[in-house]
Design an enzyme around this catalytic site. Structure first.
Site, PDB file in Angstrom:
ATOM      1  N   VAL A  65       0.875  -1.382  -0.041  1.00 37.03           N
ATOM      2  CA  VAL A  65       0.073  -0.047   0.144  1.00 37.03           C
ATOM      3  C   VAL A  65       0.888   1.323  -0.047  1.00 37.03           C
ATOM      4  O   VAL A  65       0.419   2.597  -0.550  1.00 37.03           O
ATOM      5  CB  VAL A  65      -1.034   0.049   1.218  1.00 37.03           C
ATOM      6  CG1 VAL A  65      -1.962  -1.146   0.852  1.00 37.03           C
ATOM      7  CG2 VAL A  65      -0.325  -0.017   2.576  1.00 37.03           C
ATOM      8  N   TYR A 156       4.568   4.851  15.868  1.00 41.63           N
ATOM      9  CA  TYR A 156       3.098   4.224  15.507  1.00 41.63           C
ATOM     10  C   TYR A 156       1.790   4.955  16.147  1.00 41.63           C
ATOM     11  O   TYR A 156       0.699   5.142  15.244  1.00 41.63           O
ATOM     12  CB  TYR A 156       3.089   2.956  16.269  1.00 41.63           C
ATOM     13  CG  TYR A 156       1.913   1.818  16.120  1.00 41.63           C
ATOM     14  CD1 TYR A 156       1.905   1.254  14.876  1.00 41.63           C
ATOM     15  CD2 TYR A 156       1.178   1.623  17.262  1.00 41.63           C
ATOM     16  CE1 TYR A 156       0.797   0.320  14.973  1.00 41.63           C
ATOM     17  CE2 TYR A 156       0.079   0.792  17.045  1.00 41.63           C
ATOM     18  CZ  TYR A 156       0.070   0.033  16.060  1.00 41.63           C
ATOM     19  OH  TYR A 156      -0.918  -0.702  15.709  1.00 41.63           O
TER      20      TYR A 156
END
Ligand code: NDP
Length: 244
Positions: A65, A156
């Site tokens: 992606v 993250y």
């Protein structure tokens, strides 16, 4: 092969873990499923086996992606085959943990690219079609880390918080056009991703005192994709055993 009335769902990062559980859950509710993976072909094949065992069908598509050109091409191939995408689940994600003060550029960018740029790369071309059809649902998998932050996960947490911000903004932009955009924010879920996590320590912070199962996330995703959630958009639903 499912008939023309069958809805099509695309799930990124579906070769294992939460993505696989989402594919199986959607298949059990009649969706045909496009199973995206990056590197684990046998895992994706196992997901397809389980989709078929759940009574539906679909196809496997390998693409990263973060690769915009390849992702856009993959969306074109999906639309050529199935004509539309009813459901997009942005599930692909990675961790590359470390204290921020020692975090390499590579660790920073790899996580941001996968989650945030990945969201951009696939959601934009899918959304164009959904808007034209005046129908569709996008669900992205964030994390409790994107809501409260987590030591050792600045990259993250930033990526997941960004995913929430992007989803809420896009939700507002397309709400009048028949497309809903929501986020699921899991706590600790039993997949390969948490194999290196200090599970015992984290478990002590979970009011339910247990780790979640991928299926428990998948059921919420399926609900958000369904007509039962017809007045829900721009929301973040936690699946975390009461952690936050
Ligand atoms: P896993 O590590 O088990 O699976 C990750 C999946 O993402 C794999 O299928 C992997 O594909 C795929 N993937 C990774 N990078 C890419 C990429 N660039 N392009 C396409 N696919 C990619 O993770 P989980 O199932 O645990 O996590 C799924 C999602 O849930 C992630 O977004 C994660 O951040 C989130 N999450 C997980 C939690 C947990 O406790 N497990 C908690 C909160 C959120 P391949 O293996 O083929 O390379």
């Amino acid at each position: 092969m499912a008939d023309a009335e069958t809805k099509t769902a695309v799930v990124t990062g579906a070769s294992k873990g939460i993505g696989r559980a989402i594919c199986v859950e959607l298949a059990a509710h009649g969706y045909r499923v496009v199973i995206n993976y990056r590197s684990d072909r046998p895992g994706a094949e196992e997901t397809l086996n389980r989709v078929r065992a759940a009574g539906s069908d679909g196809r496997i598509m390998e693409f990263d992606v973060t690769d915009r050109a390849r992702t856009v091409q993959a969306v074109k191939e999906i639309l050529d085959q199935y004509e539309t995408v009813d459901v997009l689940v942005n599930n692909a994600g990675i961790t590359a943990d470390g204290l921020f003060i020692m975090m390499s550029e590579e660790k920073w960018h790899s996580v941001i690219e996968t989650t945030l740029t990945g969201f951009y790369n696939i959601t934009k071309p899918v959304l164009e079609k959904m808007i034209r059809k005046r129908r569709g649902s996008v669900v992205s998998i964030a994390s409790v880390a994107g809501l409260v932050g987590n030591r050792g996960q600045a990259n993250y947490s930033a990526a997941k918080a960004g995913l929430i911000g992007a989803s809420r903004s896009v939700a507002a932009e397309v709400a009048r056009l028949g497309v809903r955009v929501n986020v699921v924010a899991p706590g600790l879920i039993d997949t390969d991703m948490i194999q290196a996590a200090p599970v015992a320590t984290i478990k002590a912070m979970i009011p339910m005192a247990r780790i979640g199962r991928p299926e428990e996330v998948a059921r919420v995703v399926r609900f958000l994709c369904s007509e039962d959630a017809s007045y829900i958009t721009g929301q973040v639903i936690g699946v975390n055993g009461g952690m936050f």
